[in-house]
Design a protein around this motif. Structure first.
Motif, PDB file in Angstrom:
ATOM      1  N   PRO A  52      10.048   7.778   6.654  1.00 52.51           N
ATOM      2  CA  PRO A  52      11.011   6.698   6.552  1.00 52.51           C
ATOM      3  C   PRO A  52      10.320   5.334   6.654  1.00 52.51           C
ATOM      4  CG  PRO A  52      11.132   7.715   8.705  1.00 52.51           C
ATOM      5  CD  PRO A  52      10.172   8.533   7.893  1.00 52.51           C
ATOM      6  N   VAL A  53      10.940   4.348   6.042  1.00 58.10           N
ATOM      7  CA  VAL A  53      10.449   2.978   6.154  1.00 58.10           C
ATOM      8  C   VAL A  53      10.892   2.444   7.498  1.00 58.10           C
ATOM      9  CG1 VAL A  53      10.583   0.676   5.146  1.00 58.10           C
ATOM     10  CG2 VAL A  53      10.638   2.679   3.656  1.00 58.10           C
ATOM     11  N   PRO A  54       9.973   1.861   8.281  1.00 51.17           N
ATOM     12  CA  PRO A  54      10.379   1.311   9.584  1.00 51.17           C
ATOM     13  C   PRO A  54      11.506   0.299   9.437  1.00 51.17           C
ATOM     14  CG  PRO A  54       7.991   1.343   9.387  1.00 51.17           C
ATOM     15  CD  PRO A  54       8.555   1.697   8.031  1.00 51.17           C
ATOM     16  N   ALA A  55      12.463   0.363  10.341  1.00 45.59           N
ATOM     17  CA  ALA A  55      13.659  -0.480  10.268  1.00 45.59           C
ATOM     18  C   ALA A  55      13.315  -1.957  10.225  1.00 45.59           C
ATOM     19  CB  ALA A  55      14.561  -0.186  11.453  1.00 45.59           C
ATOM     20  N   LYS A  56      12.260  -2.392  10.908  1.00 48.23           N
ATOM     21  CA  LYS A  56      11.925  -3.814  10.945  1.00 48.23           C
ATOM     22  C   LYS A  56      11.449  -4.353   9.599  1.00 48.23           C
ATOM     23  CE  LYS A  56       7.222  -3.216  12.668  1.00 48.23           C
ATOM     24  NZ  LYS A  56       6.296  -3.539  13.708  1.00 48.23           N
ATOM     25  N   MET A  57      11.199  -3.473   8.613  1.00 48.45           N
ATOM     26  CA  MET A  57      10.769  -3.933   7.293  1.00 48.45           C
ATOM     27  C   MET A  57      11.942  -4.408   6.455  1.00 48.45           C
ATOM     28  SD  MET A  57       7.633  -1.442   6.226  1.00 48.45           S
ATOM     29  CE  MET A  57       7.234  -2.475   4.818  1.00 48.45           C
ATOM     30  N   LEU A  79       0.861  -1.172   0.000  1.00 42.73           N
ATOM     31  CA  LEU A  79       0.000   0.000   0.000  1.00 42.73           C
ATOM     32  C   LEU A  79       0.900   1.225   0.000  1.00 42.73           C
ATOM     33  CD1 LEU A  79      -3.281   0.606   1.783  1.00 42.73           C
ATOM     34  CD2 LEU A  79      -1.544   2.389   1.788  1.00 42.73           C
ATOM     35  N   PHE A  80       0.728   2.074  -0.999  1.00 43.21           N
ATOM     36  CA  PHE A  80       1.486   3.312  -1.126  1.00 43.21           C
ATOM     37  C   PHE A  80       0.539   4.464  -0.803  1.00 43.21           C
ATOM     38  CE2 PHE A  80       3.413   0.158  -3.865  1.00 43.21           C
ATOM     39  CZ  PHE A  80       4.742   0.244  -3.519  1.00 43.21           C
ATOM     40  N   ASP A  81       0.831   5.173   0.278  1.00 43.63           N
ATOM     41  CA  ASP A  81      -0.009   6.288   0.707  1.00 43.63           C
ATOM     42  C   ASP A  81       0.686   7.586   0.311  1.00 43.63           C
ATOM     43  OD1 ASP A  81      -1.639   8.145   1.914  1.00 43.63           O
ATOM     44  OD2 ASP A  81      -1.436   7.336   3.934  1.00 43.63           O
ATOM     45  N   GLY A  82       0.280   8.114  -0.811  1.00 43.94           N
ATOM     46  CA  GLY A  82       0.899   9.317  -1.341  1.00 43.94           C
ATOM     47  C   GLY A  82       0.448  10.599  -0.670  1.00 43.94           C
ATOM     48  N   ARG A  83      -0.553  10.524   0.186  1.00 38.96           N
ATOM     49  CA  ARG A  83      -1.070  11.720   0.853  1.00 38.96           C
ATOM     50  C   ARG A  83      -0.964  11.630   2.376  1.00 38.96           C
ATOM     51  NH1 ARG A  83      -0.784  15.473  -2.592  1.00 38.96           N
ATOM     52  NH2 ARG A  83      -2.310  16.661  -1.452  1.00 38.96           N
ATOM     53  N   ASN A  84      -0.467  10.511   2.892  1.00 32.07           N
ATOM     54  CA  ASN A  84      -0.311  10.315   4.341  1.00 32.07           C
ATOM     55  C   ASN A  84      -1.623  10.537   5.094  1.00 32.07           C
ATOM     56  OD1 ASN A  84       2.522   9.629   4.485  1.00 32.07           O
ATOM     57  ND2 ASN A  84       2.883  11.712   3.817  1.00 32.07           N
ATOM     58  N   ILE A  85      -2.677   9.898   4.617  1.00 33.15           N
ATOM     59  CA  ILE A  85      -3.998  10.064   5.234  1.00 33.15           C
ATOM     60  C   ILE A  85      -4.448   8.831   6.009  1.00 33.15           C
ATOM     61  CG2 ILE A  85      -4.757  11.739   3.514  1.00 33.15           C
ATOM     62  CD1 ILE A  85      -6.458   9.426   2.286  1.00 33.15           C
ATOM     63  N   LEU A  86      -3.677   7.749   5.939  1.00 30.42           N
ATOM     64  CA  LEU A  86      -4.115   6.488   6.538  1.00 30.42           C
ATOM     65  C   LEU A  86      -3.326   6.160   7.800  1.00 30.42           C
ATOM     66  CD1 LEU A  86      -4.418   4.426   3.235  1.00 30.42           C
ATOM     67  CD2 LEU A  86      -6.223   5.670   4.455  1.00 30.42           C
ATOM     68  N   ASP A  87      -3.859   5.247   8.582  1.00 28.51           N
ATOM     69  CA  ASP A  87      -3.210   4.769   9.808  1.00 28.51           C
ATOM     70  C   ASP A  87      -2.240   3.654   9.416  1.00 28.51           C
ATOM     71  OD1 ASP A  87      -2.481   3.502  12.184  1.00 28.51           O
ATOM     72  OD2 ASP A  87      -4.488   3.673  13.060  1.00 28.51           O
ATOM     73  N   HIS A  88      -0.992   4.000   9.240  1.00 29.26           N
ATOM     74  CA  HIS A  88      -0.003   3.052   8.726  1.00 29.26           C
ATOM     75  C   HIS A  88       0.251   1.901   9.678  1.00 29.26           C
ATOM     76  CE1 HIS A  88       1.391   6.771   6.326  1.00 29.26           C
ATOM     77  NE2 HIS A  88       0.381   6.160   5.734  1.00 29.26           N
ATOM     78  N   ALA A  89       0.253   2.160  10.961  1.00 25.13           N
ATOM     79  CA  ALA A  89       0.467   1.084  11.936  1.00 25.13           C
ATOM     80  C   ALA A  89      -0.658   0.051  11.842  1.00 25.13           C
ATOM     81  CB  ALA A  89       0.554   1.655  13.347  1.00 25.13           C
ATOM     82  N   ALA A  90      -1.890   0.513  11.739  1.00 24.06           N
ATOM     83  CA  ALA A  90      -3.030  -0.402  11.624  1.00 24.06           C
ATOM     84  C   ALA A  90      -2.951  -1.210  10.335  1.00 24.06           C
ATOM     85  CB  ALA A  90      -4.342   0.366  11.702  1.00 24.06           C
ATOM     86  N   LEU A  91      -2.534  -0.569   9.259  1.00 28.64           N
ATOM     87  CA  LEU A  91      -2.419  -1.270   7.982  1.00 28.64           C
ATOM     88  C   LEU A  91      -1.312  -2.320   8.027  1.00 28.64           C
ATOM     89  CD1 LEU A  91      -2.883   1.805   5.654  1.00 28.64           C
ATOM     90  CD2 LEU A  91      -4.470  -0.123   5.879  1.00 28.64           C
ATOM     91  N   ARG A  92      -0.206  -2.007   8.688  1.00 33.48           N
ATOM     92  CA  ARG A  92       0.872  -2.995   8.843  1.00 33.48           C
ATOM     93  C   ARG A  92       0.413  -4.162   9.714  1.00 33.48           C
ATOM     94  NH1 ARG A  92       4.229   1.948   8.946  1.00 33.48           N
ATOM     95  NH2 ARG A  92       5.282   1.964   6.936  1.00 33.48           N
ATOM     96  N   GLU A  93      -0.414  -3.870  10.712  1.00 33.07           N
ATOM     97  CA  GLU A  93      -0.961  -4.922  11.570  1.00 33.07           C
ATOM     98  C   GLU A  93      -1.831  -5.883  10.752  1.00 33.07           C
ATOM     99  OE1 GLU A  93      -1.309  -7.037  15.020  1.00 33.07           O
ATOM    100  OE2 GLU A  93      -0.112  -5.219  14.806  1.00 33.07           O
ATOM    101  N   ILE A  94      -2.560  -5.354   9.784  1.00 32.15           N
ATOM    102  CA  ILE A  94      -3.374  -6.193   8.895  1.00 32.15           C
ATOM    103  C   ILE A  94      -2.472  -7.086   8.057  1.00 32.15           C
ATOM    104  CG2 ILE A  94      -4.852  -6.112   6.832  1.00 32.15           C
ATOM    105  CD1 ILE A  94      -6.144  -3.580   8.060  1.00 32.15           C
ATOM    106  N   GLY A  95      -1.298  -6.581   7.667  1.00 33.80           N
ATOM    107  CA  GLY A  95      -0.376  -7.364   6.852  1.00 33.80           C
ATOM    108  C   GLY A  95       0.208  -6.614   5.669  1.00 33.80           C
TER     109      GLY A  95
END
Length: 97
Positions: A91-96, A66-82
């Motif tokens: 920045p890209v989180p280091a754990k990625m 998922l590419f969020d070009g406007r920074n409008i979404l909850d990125h942590a929640a989306l990463r939790e989904i998968g």
């Protein structure tokens, strides 16, 4: 979609033969995401904030980006989904890695 292309870019099926054969539209975001590996949010429209991203993720091929070009979404929640989430200017989180 074709009206927007015509209005914004002056691109029409007449000016670009084959356009309708090479551009696929979908009636809704859920159908559009089915089987894809990536989705890109490129507008700040509120409708993108309230989509069922778990439903979208479940229908996508994996890995799902998922590419969020406007920074409008909850990125942590989306990463939790998968999702593998990338946001413009963040920045890209280091754990990625």
């Amino acid at each position: 979609m074709f009206m927007e292309l015509s209005y914004t870019l002056q691109v029409t099926p007449e000016s670009m033969p084959g356009l309708e054969d090479n551009l696929i539209t979908s009636p809704d975001p859920y159908t559009a995401a089915e089987g894809s590996h990536a989705i890109a949010i490129l507008t700040e429209w509120d409708e993108f904030k309230t989509l069922d991203y778990k439903r979208i993720y479940d229908s996508m091929s994996k890995p799902a980006f998922l590419f969020d070009g406007r920074n409008i979404l909850d990125h942590a929640a989306l990463r939790e989904i998968g999702f593998e989430v990338y946001a413009i200017g963040k920045p890209v989180p280091a754990k990625m890695f």
